[in-house]
Design a protein around this motif. Structure first.
Motif, mmCIF file in Angstrom:
data_model
loop_
_atom_site.group_PDB
_atom_site.id
_atom_site.type_symbol
_atom_site.label_atom_id
_atom_site.label_comp_id
_atom_site.label_asym_id
_atom_site.label_seq_id
_atom_site.Cartn_x
_atom_site.Cartn_y
_atom_site.Cartn_z
ATOM 1 N N ASP A 1 0.833 -1.212 0.000
ATOM 2 C CA ASP A 1 0.000 0.000 0.000
ATOM 3 C C ASP A 1 0.864 1.257 0.000
ATOM 4 N N GLU A 2 1.966 1.218 0.739
ATOM 5 C CA GLU A 2 2.872 2.373 0.765
ATOM 6 C C GLU A 2 3.482 2.608 -0.608
ATOM 7 N N ARG A 3 3.870 1.518 -1.298
ATOM 8 C CA ARG A 3 4.408 1.657 -2.652
ATOM 9 C C ARG A 3 3.359 2.262 -3.586
ATOM 10 N N ALA A 4 2.128 1.803 -3.455
ATOM 11 C CA ALA A 4 1.067 2.307 -4.333
ATOM 12 C C ALA A 4 0.801 3.788 -4.064
ATOM 13 N N SER A 5 0.837 4.180 -2.803
ATOM 14 C CA SER A 5 0.502 5.562 -2.460
ATOM 15 C C SER A 5 1.581 6.548 -2.875
ATOM 16 N N ASP A 6 2.854 6.112 -2.870
ATOM 17 C CA ASP A 6 3.915 7.055 -3.260
ATOM 18 C C ASP A 6 4.331 6.896 -4.720
ATOM 19 N N GLY A 7 3.573 6.096 -5.461
ATOM 20 C CA GLY A 7 3.801 5.988 -6.898
ATOM 21 C C GLY A 7 4.993 5.135 -7.290
ATOM 22 N N SER A 8 5.424 4.224 -6.406
ATOM 23 C CA SER A 8 6.601 3.409 -6.719
ATOM 24 C C SER A 8 6.283 1.923 -6.834
ATOM 25 N N LEU A 9 4.997 1.579 -6.945
ATOM 26 C CA LEU A 9 4.609 0.165 -7.050
ATOM 27 C C LEU A 9 5.025 -0.394 -8.404
ATOM 28 N N ARG A 10 5.795 -1.469 -8.370
ATOM 29 C CA ARG A 10 6.261 -2.100 -9.605
ATOM 30 C C ARG A 10 5.191 -3.045 -10.146
ATOM 31 N N GLN A 11 5.062 -3.083 -11.460
ATOM 32 C CA GLN A 11 4.140 -3.998 -12.113
ATOM 33 C C GLN A 11 4.781 -4.568 -13.363
ATOM 34 N N LEU A 12 4.386 -5.781 -13.727
ATOM 35 C CA LEU A 12 4.911 -6.413 -14.924
ATOM 36 C C LEU A 12 4.197 -5.898 -16.164
ATOM 37 N N SER A 13 4.938 -5.812 -17.253
ATOM 38 C CA SER A 13 4.335 -5.401 -18.521
ATOM 39 C C SER A 13 4.822 -6.346 -19.609
ATOM 40 N N PHE A 14 4.121 -6.357 -20.726
ATOM 41 C CA PHE A 14 4.484 -7.203 -21.859
ATOM 42 C C PHE A 14 5.200 -6.372 -22.919
ATOM 43 N N PRO A 15 5.960 -7.035 -23.817
ATOM 44 C CA PRO A 15 6.569 -6.292 -24.925
ATOM 45 C C PRO A 15 5.527 -5.440 -25.637
ATOM 46 N N SER A 16 5.902 -4.199 -25.895
ATOM 47 C CA SER A 16 4.909 -3.208 -26.328
ATOM 48 C C SER A 16 4.849 -3.006 -27.831
ATOM 49 N N GLY A 17 5.899 -3.374 -28.552
ATOM 50 C CA GLY A 17 5.941 -3.073 -29.979
ATOM 51 C C GLY A 17 6.306 -1.630 -30.261
ATOM 52 N N LEU A 18 6.662 -0.883 -29.205
ATOM 53 C CA LEU A 18 7.065 0.509 -29.363
ATOM 54 C C LEU A 18 8.531 0.574 -29.804
ATOM 55 N N VAL A 19 8.972 1.755 -30.202
ATOM 56 C CA VAL A 19 10.383 1.951 -30.544
ATOM 57 C C VAL A 19 11.205 1.707 -29.286
ATOM 58 N N ASP A 20 12.176 0.825 -29.393
ATOM 59 C CA ASP A 20 12.907 0.328 -28.229
ATOM 60 C C ASP A 20 13.999 1.292 -27.768
ATOM 61 N N PHE A 21 13.751 1.927 -26.615
ATOM 62 C CA PHE A 21 14.778 2.700 -25.926
ATOM 63 C C PHE A 21 14.932 2.214 -24.488
ATOM 64 N N SER A 22 14.630 0.926 -24.252
ATOM 65 C CA SER A 22 14.667 0.443 -22.875
ATOM 66 C C SER A 22 15.379 -0.888 -22.689
ATOM 67 N N SER A 23 15.515 -1.704 -23.727
ATOM 68 C CA SER A 23 16.109 -3.024 -23.539
ATOM 69 C C SER A 23 17.638 -2.950 -23.481
ATOM 70 N N ASN A 24 18.242 -4.045 -22.980
ATOM 71 C CA ASN A 24 19.703 -4.160 -22.939
ATOM 72 C C ASN A 24 20.268 -4.801 -24.199
ATOM 73 N N ASP A 25 19.455 -4.929 -25.224
ATOM 74 C CA ASP A 25 19.876 -5.568 -26.473
ATOM 75 C C ASP A 25 20.638 -4.569 -27.342
ATOM 76 N N TYR A 26 21.794 -4.108 -26.837
ATOM 77 C CA TYR A 26 22.508 -2.980 -27.423
ATOM 78 C C TYR A 26 22.875 -3.165 -28.895
ATOM 79 N N LEU A 27 23.201 -4.391 -29.279
ATOM 80 C CA LEU A 27 23.653 -4.651 -30.655
ATOM 81 C C LEU A 27 22.592 -5.338 -31.501
ATOM 82 N N GLY A 28 21.417 -5.550 -30.929
ATOM 83 C CA GLY A 28 20.338 -6.184 -31.689
ATOM 84 C C GLY A 28 20.473 -7.687 -31.842
ATOM 85 N N PHE A 29 21.352 -8.322 -31.079
ATOM 86 C CA PHE A 29 21.576 -9.760 -31.215
ATOM 87 C C PHE A 29 20.358 -10.577 -30.788
ATOM 88 N N ALA A 30 19.624 -10.112 -29.786
ATOM 89 C CA ALA A 30 18.513 -10.900 -29.250
ATOM 90 C C ALA A 30 17.432 -11.164 -30.297
#
Length: 383
Positions: free
Chosen positions: A13-42
């Motif tokens: 509840d404390e995490r939710a109230s201060d906006g720091s609650l973590r949640q899982l998400s699925f691959p979005s199909g958006l332009v990737d500026f978040s993965s560690n796949d720096y060279l595109g090998f994955a």
């Protein structure tokens, strides 16, 4: 269903109230500026095909390892991989772990002994901290990349201690700030004092150096480092990790590292994937690193042009962080960029210190200049 204990629910509840609650998400199909796949090998189809062909060549049809490496899981491919790692990294030997997290908790949980001292950079990865919590050694943090502060901490801590082992722990590229220490200075200091330097190369391996083998080798410091940790789940696009060091270090880890001893080994097809990715790095890595370095330079020049330089953490790596400050504001800007088609993750406290909340841009060889320019243009508007 049995209710969650009240103490645990309160933390959620404390995490939710201060906006720091973590949640899982699925691959979005958006332009990737978040993965560690720096060279595109994955996502590379050629690498996928080469891995499949290597499976056929070795006649691998086994799904699982069947046990730990000390029991039934020590496939001959491990020996091939560890020999290759020792050769390319100019070290005596290597030991493969199931992940970078396993490697760090396994190493730091068993190597520093009771009565030893560990001094670690205040921004080291959580896996290193967790490993140190399993150790009986005394551990102390020092200011980020600050050799002077390290020297002062050691001076004030060791006092009249004699015949103790001292371990200095840092990273070659830090995961949140994307910056690097002056490894030559740290190595020189450790050598002069008889301390043991340990370097986590997770975000450098595949990216830093003429062959992409990390900052330690790019600096010519292989013989000055007690142990290196390299991971395969970032620039190499697969999974697993290894500790690099002496033959004796490998023997000790096999006998005392709990995250190595008490876990099922990586399956043979994962080892094939790691071997294939190393071959691909040798063949295609130079071209992909060149594209990545061009994108890093372009990102920094565009950020300066759009007056974002004051918010930008100084970094020459693929990790470029823009300080926003405040969980709610950072998350809102991230959501707006997501709505615009860009996957840019908000890094919130407590993952980073309060007031240092940020958007972390992970750049890749496959990002286009148009994508970089547009996302920074939108970011400047939202800030």
């Amino acid at each position: 269903m049995v209710d969650l204990p009240k103490k645990l629910q309160k933390k959620l509840d404390e995490r939710a109230s201060d906006g720091s609650l973590r949640q899982l998400s699925f691959p979005s199909g958006l332009v990737d500026f978040s993965s560690n796949d720096y060279l595109g090998f994955a996502k590379n189809e050629t690498l996928f095909s080469k891995t499949f062909q290597l499976l056929l060549k070795h006649n691998i049809s086994q799904n699982g390892a069947t046990g730990s490496r000390l029991l039934t899981g020590n496939h001959f491919l491990f020996q091939d991989l560890e020999s290759k790692l020792a050769q390319i990294h100019n070290t005596e030997n290597a030991l493969v772990f199931n992940s970078g997290y396993d490697a760090n908790i396994g190493f730091f949980g068993c190597i520093p002994q009771r009565g030893d001292f560990v001094f670690y950079d205040e921004l080291v990865h959580a896996s290193i901290r967790d490993g140190l919590q399993l150790s009986h050694a005394k551990s102390y943090k020092f200011g980020h990349n600050d050799l002077s502060d390290l020297k002062e901490k050691i001076k004030n801590t060791l006092l009249d201690e004699a015949d103790v082992e001292v371990y200095i722990v840092t990273e070659s590229v830090f995961s949140m700030d994307g910056d690097s220490p002056d490894l030559k200075q740290f190595a020189s200091f450790c050598e002069s004092e008889g301390y043991r330097l340990v370097v986590d190369e997770a975000h450098a391996f595949g990216v830093i150096g003429k062959q992409g083998l990390g900052l330690v080798q790019d600096s010519g410091l292989e013989k000055a480092i007690f142990a290196r940790i390299v991971t395969f789940g970032k620039a190499l696009g697969v999974h697993g990790a290894a500790v690099l060091g002496s033959n004796a270090l490998r023997d000790y880890l096999i006998n005392f590292s709990r995250s190595f001893i008490y876990t099922t080994a990586l399956p043979p097809h994962d080892i094939i994937g790691i071997l294939s990715s190393h071959e691909f790095l040798a063949a295609e890595g130079k071209a992909q690193r060149s594209l990545l370095m061009d994108n890093i330079a372009y990102f920094k020049s565009q950020a300066k042009k759009m007056k974002l330089a004051a918010n930008l953490v100084d970094s020459d790596s693929a990790i470029q962080s823009v300080i926003i400050s405040g969980n709610e504001k950072t998350r809102k800007i991230s959501a707006k960029l997501n709505d615009d088609g860009f996957d840019v993750k908000a890094i919130l406290s407590p993952t980073v210190p309060e007031g240092k909340e940020r958007l972390r841009f992970c750049l890749h060889s496959y990002n286009s200049k148009e994508e970089i320019g547009l996302v920074l243009q939108l970011l400047a508007k939202y800030i």
